[in-house]
Design an enzyme around this catalytic site. Structure first.
Site, PDB file in Angstrom:
ATOM      1  N   HIS A 105       2.758  -1.725   0.995  1.00  0.00           N
ATOM      2  CA  HIS A 105       4.053  -1.396   0.399  1.00  0.00           C
ATOM      3  C   HIS A 105       5.136  -1.663   1.445  1.00  0.00           C
ATOM      4  O   HIS A 105       4.870  -2.267   2.482  1.00  0.00           O
ATOM      5  CB  HIS A 105       4.058   0.051  -0.120  1.00  0.00           C
ATOM      6  N   LEU A 106       6.343  -1.201   1.239  1.00  0.00           N
ATOM      7  CA  LEU A 106       7.495  -1.586   2.066  1.00  0.00           C
ATOM      8  C   LEU A 106       7.298  -1.369   3.569  1.00  0.00           C
ATOM      9  O   LEU A 106       7.482  -2.284   4.357  1.00  0.00           O
ATOM     10  CB  LEU A 106       8.763  -0.852   1.603  1.00  0.00           C
TER      11      LEU A 106
END
Length: 88
Positions: free
Chosen positions: A15-16
């Site tokens: 994810h980010l």
């Protein structure tokens, strides 16, 4: 060109935050850095491309480094992935 098979071990996949760590690490090197996953090649220096690939925990990837500093890039980036990209 060198390549290495790795498993994504951080608990929430790419994810980010871990994608950002991966991309920032890859940007430190002059060589091309690619990730192969699910039949696709992803440019690892682009956080958006890494996130869009939807790589989950436990996924097998192939890290590919090609260029003048490929050995150093492979060592540093693969260690970051194996260490959980700052999440473990």
């Amino acid at each position: 060109m060198i390549s290495k098979n790795l498993t994504i071990v951080n608990p929430s996949g790419l994810h980010l935050r871990p994608a950002g760590v991966l991309s920032q690490t890859a940007m430190k090197f002059k060589c091309d850095v690619l990730i192969e996953h699910a039949g696709k090649r992803i440019i690892a220096k682009s956080v958006l491309n890494v996130m869009a690939a939807g790589i989950k925990t436990g996924s097998e990837i192939t890290l590919i480094c090609d260029g003048e500093d490929e050995a150093a890039a492979m060592e540093t980036i693969s260690k970051a992935i194996e260490d959980g990209l700052g999440e473990m």
